[in-house]
Design a protein around this motif. Sequence first.
Motif, PDB file in Angstrom:
ATOM      1  N   ALA A 105       0.829  -1.192   0.000  1.00 47.54           N
ATOM      2  CA  ALA A 105       0.000   0.000   0.000  1.00 47.54           C
ATOM      3  C   ALA A 105       0.866   1.246   0.000  1.00 47.54           C
ATOM      4  CB  ALA A 105      -0.913   0.001   1.235  1.00 47.54           C
ATOM      5  N   GLY A 106       0.371   2.297  -0.689  1.00 57.27           N
ATOM      6  CA  GLY A 106       0.997   3.598  -0.552  1.00 57.27           C
ATOM      7  C   GLY A 106       1.788   4.056  -1.751  1.00 57.27           C
ATOM      8  N   ASP A 107       2.750   4.908  -1.480  1.00 52.90           N
ATOM      9  CA  ASP A 107       3.539   5.623  -2.480  1.00 52.90           C
ATOM     10  C   ASP A 107       4.516   4.670  -3.175  1.00 52.90           C
ATOM     11  OD1 ASP A 107       5.210   7.317  -3.901  1.00 52.90           O
ATOM     12  OD2 ASP A 107       5.805   8.523  -2.168  1.00 52.90           O
ATOM     13  N   ALA A 108       4.370   4.511  -4.482  1.00 46.10           N
ATOM     14  CA  ALA A 108       5.249   3.595  -5.212  1.00 46.10           C
ATOM     15  C   ALA A 108       6.696   4.048  -5.178  1.00 46.10           C
ATOM     16  CB  ALA A 108       4.778   3.467  -6.661  1.00 46.10           C
ATOM     17  N   SER A 109       6.930   5.344  -5.063  1.00 46.32           N
ATOM     18  CA  SER A 109       8.317   5.822  -5.097  1.00 46.32           C
ATOM     19  C   SER A 109       9.107   5.380  -3.877  1.00 46.32           C
ATOM     20  CB  SER A 109       8.349   7.349  -5.221  1.00 46.32           C
ATOM     21  OG  SER A 109       7.886   7.978  -4.041  1.00 46.32           O
ATOM     22  N   THR A 110       8.422   4.972  -2.810  1.00 54.32           N
ATOM     23  CA  THR A 110       9.108   4.502  -1.602  1.00 54.32           C
ATOM     24  C   THR A 110       8.772   3.047  -1.285  1.00 54.32           C
ATOM     25  OG1 THR A 110       7.321   5.325  -0.179  1.00 54.32           O
ATOM     26  CG2 THR A 110       9.140   6.833  -0.647  1.00 54.32           C
ATOM     27  N   ALA A 111       8.221   2.327  -2.243  1.00 51.05           N
ATOM     28  CA  ALA A 111       7.785   0.947  -1.999  1.00 51.05           C
ATOM     29  C   ALA A 111       8.978   0.042  -1.682  1.00 51.05           C
ATOM     30  CB  ALA A 111       7.032   0.414  -3.211  1.00 51.05           C
ATOM     31  N   ASP A 112       8.710  -0.959  -0.867  1.00 51.25           N
ATOM     32  CA  ASP A 112       9.727  -1.903  -0.423  1.00 51.25           C
ATOM     33  C   ASP A 112       9.924  -2.994  -1.474  1.00 51.25           C
ATOM     34  OD1 ASP A 112      11.511  -3.419   1.042  1.00 51.25           O
ATOM     35  OD2 ASP A 112       9.954  -4.348   2.291  1.00 51.25           O
ATOM     36  N   VAL A 113      10.607  -2.624  -2.541  1.00 48.56           N
ATOM     37  CA  VAL A 113      10.967  -3.562  -3.603  1.00 48.56           C
ATOM     38  C   VAL A 113      12.484  -3.504  -3.743  1.00 48.56           C
ATOM     39  CG1 VAL A 113      10.691  -4.198  -6.029  1.00 48.56           C
ATOM     40  CG2 VAL A 113       8.769  -3.177  -4.779  1.00 48.56           C
ATOM     41  N   ALA A 114      13.111  -4.647  -3.705  1.00 52.63           N
ATOM     42  CA  ALA A 114      14.578  -4.688  -3.699  1.00 52.63           C
ATOM     43  C   ALA A 114      15.144  -4.212  -5.032  1.00 52.63           C
ATOM     44  CB  ALA A 114      15.057  -6.105  -3.410  1.00 52.63           C
ATOM     45  N   PRO A 115      16.250  -3.492  -5.004  1.00 43.27           N
ATOM     46  CA  PRO A 115      16.900  -3.091  -6.247  1.00 43.27           C
ATOM     47  C   PRO A 115      17.299  -4.304  -7.085  1.00 43.27           C
ATOM     48  CG  PRO A 115      17.809  -1.874  -4.380  1.00 43.27           C
ATOM     49  CD  PRO A 115      16.946  -2.955  -3.813  1.00 43.27           C
ATOM     50  N   ALA A 116      17.208  -4.158  -8.400  1.00 47.87           N
ATOM     51  CA  ALA A 116      17.644  -5.183  -9.349  1.00 47.87           C
ATOM     52  C   ALA A 116      17.012  -6.545  -9.074  1.00 47.87           C
ATOM     53  CB  ALA A 116      19.173  -5.290  -9.346  1.00 47.87           C
ATOM     54  N   SER A 117      15.716  -6.531  -8.679  1.00 47.42           N
ATOM     55  CA  SER A 117      15.053  -7.787  -8.334  1.00 47.42           C
ATOM     56  C   SER A 117      13.970  -8.197  -9.325  1.00 47.42           C
ATOM     57  CB  SER A 117      14.416  -7.668  -6.948  1.00 47.42           C
ATOM     58  OG  SER A 117      13.391  -6.684  -6.936  1.00 47.42           O
ATOM     59  N   GLN A 118      13.602  -7.313 -10.272  1.00 52.44           N
ATOM     60  CA  GLN A 118      12.437  -7.555 -11.113  1.00 52.44           C
ATOM     61  C   GLN A 118      12.820  -7.705 -12.582  1.00 52.44           C
ATOM     62  OE1 GLN A 118       9.260  -7.799  -9.509  1.00 52.44           O
ATOM     63  NE2 GLN A 118      10.720  -7.762  -7.778  1.00 52.44           N
ATOM     64  N   ASP A 119      12.175  -8.650 -13.245  1.00 45.28           N
ATOM     65  CA  ASP A 119      12.342  -8.793 -14.688  1.00 45.28           C
ATOM     66  C   ASP A 119      11.444  -7.818 -15.449  1.00 45.28           C
ATOM     67  OD1 ASP A 119      14.088 -11.375 -14.998  1.00 45.28           O
ATOM     68  OD2 ASP A 119      12.581 -11.864 -13.485  1.00 45.28           O
ATOM     69  N   LEU A 120      10.285  -7.534 -14.885  1.00 47.44           N
ATOM     70  CA  LEU A 120       9.328  -6.614 -15.497  1.00 47.44           C
ATOM     71  C   LEU A 120       8.782  -5.690 -14.421  1.00 47.44           C
ATOM     72  CD1 LEU A 120       7.201  -9.127 -17.629  1.00 47.44           C
ATOM     73  CD2 LEU A 120       9.020  -7.639 -18.495  1.00 47.44           C
ATOM     74  N   VAL A 121       8.607  -4.413 -14.779  1.00 50.53           N
ATOM     75  CA  VAL A 121       7.894  -3.457 -13.935  1.00 50.53           C
ATOM     76  C   VAL A 121       6.854  -2.789 -14.811  1.00 50.53           C
ATOM     77  CG1 VAL A 121       8.043  -1.420 -12.470  1.00 50.53           C
ATOM     78  CG2 VAL A 121       9.892  -3.101 -12.432  1.00 50.53           C
ATOM     79  N   LEU A 122       5.588  -2.863 -14.414  1.00 57.35           N
ATOM     80  CA  LEU A 122       4.492  -2.394 -15.245  1.00 57.35           C
ATOM     81  C   LEU A 122       3.873  -1.128 -14.680  1.00 57.35           C
ATOM     82  CD1 LEU A 122       4.424  -5.732 -15.039  1.00 57.35           C
ATOM     83  CD2 LEU A 122       2.436  -5.459 -16.491  1.00 57.35           C
ATOM     84  N   GLN A 123       3.351  -0.301 -15.582  1.00 57.37           N
ATOM     85  CA  GLN A 123       2.445   0.778 -15.200  1.00 57.37           C
ATOM     86  C   GLN A 123       1.442   0.947 -16.325  1.00 57.37           C
ATOM     87  OE1 GLN A 123       1.478   4.182 -15.746  1.00 57.37           O
ATOM     88  NE2 GLN A 123       2.441   4.341 -17.757  1.00 57.37           N
ATOM     89  N   SER A 124       0.184   1.129 -15.938  1.00 53.20           N
ATOM     90  CA  SER A 124      -0.900   1.276 -16.915  1.00 53.20           C
ATOM     91  C   SER A 124      -1.764   2.471 -16.515  1.00 53.20           C
ATOM     92  CB  SER A 124      -1.740  -0.004 -16.961  1.00 53.20           C
ATOM     93  OG  SER A 124      -2.819   0.116 -17.859  1.00 53.20           O
ATOM     94  N   THR A 125      -1.683   3.531 -17.283  1.00 54.47           N
ATOM     95  CA  THR A 125      -2.412   4.790 -17.078  1.00 54.47           C
ATOM     96  C   THR A 125      -2.287   5.306 -15.649  1.00 54.47           C
ATOM     97  OG1 THR A 125      -4.565   3.696 -16.679  1.00 54.47           O
ATOM     98  CG2 THR A 125      -4.031   4.288 -18.955  1.00 54.47           C
ATOM     99  N   VAL A 126      -1.084   5.169 -15.096  1.00 55.67           N
ATOM    100  CA  VAL A 126      -0.782   5.741 -13.788  1.00 55.67           C
ATOM    101  C   VAL A 126      -0.138   7.112 -13.942  1.00 55.67           C
ATOM    102  CG1 VAL A 126       0.661   5.491 -11.724  1.00 55.67           C
ATOM    103  CG2 VAL A 126      -0.610   3.531 -12.595  1.00 55.67           C
ATOM    104  N   PHE A 127       0.842   7.222 -14.811  1.00 52.38           N
ATOM    105  CA  PHE A 127       1.590   8.475 -14.922  1.00 52.38           C
ATOM    106  C   PHE A 127       0.721   9.608 -15.446  1.00 52.38           C
ATOM    107  CE2 PHE A 127       5.053   5.924 -13.827  1.00 52.38           C
ATOM    108  CZ  PHE A 127       6.171   6.718 -13.587  1.00 52.38           C
TER     109      PHE A 127
END
Length: 235
Positions: A105-127
């Motif tokens: 939950a909350g602000d994606a810019s501070t989300a607890d996702v480890a650096p260099a851990s994802q193969d894909l990062v998605l956004q759909s009509t968020v920006f």
Amino acid sequence: MELERIAQRYARRAARGEGDRYSLLRPEVWQMWQERQRALLRLLSTRAGQPADWRAAEVGCGAGGNLLDLLRLGLMPAHLTGIELLPDRLAAARAALPEAVRLLAGDASTADVAPASQDLVLQSTVFSSILDDGLQQRVAESMWRWLKPGGAVVWYDFTVNNPRNPDVRGVPLARVRALFPQGDFTARRVTLAPPLARALPAAYGLFNLVPWLRTHRLVLIEKPQDPVIPENPAR
């Protein structure tokens, strides 16, 4: 604060009953969705490895529809992370998705996702719903940081302003390039202009043959692999 303003803007949309516009039972909506899915699958088919091994995170996962699509593609529930600002949407995602899917939950810019851990990062009509340039930049930097070398951002958003809706603004491709300056871009124009699609759903395929009537871009933004540094030869 921009995050509070985003929540207020979504609340206004809900009060206007706009949620019904996005039901997959509407003919224009399922045609938009099918078109986008076909284009996305073509892009993802070029990726190395098997979907069961991929890890993916979505900024603004909403009620979990895109994450469900990734499950159908073959990604494993434990390899998926959804991030959502709005509590009601996060609750809907939790009800729809397997328990193993991680939801934050909350602000994606501070989300607890480890650096260099994802193969894909998605956004759909968020920006297009983030009207503050600084927050756009911070979210983009977080998305890029989460990617493994060789991973990719999957971007779907509209490119033109809607003069009747001050709560959103288009994100042109030049802006996307500025947000991800190190990325390698593959872009596709998709999605017939929604007002036209709603007015003439039976003619969606015909009008969609005209590129300038497509208002959205689906973009694969690949993060370069780390350079291979040769070992010093033995002396």
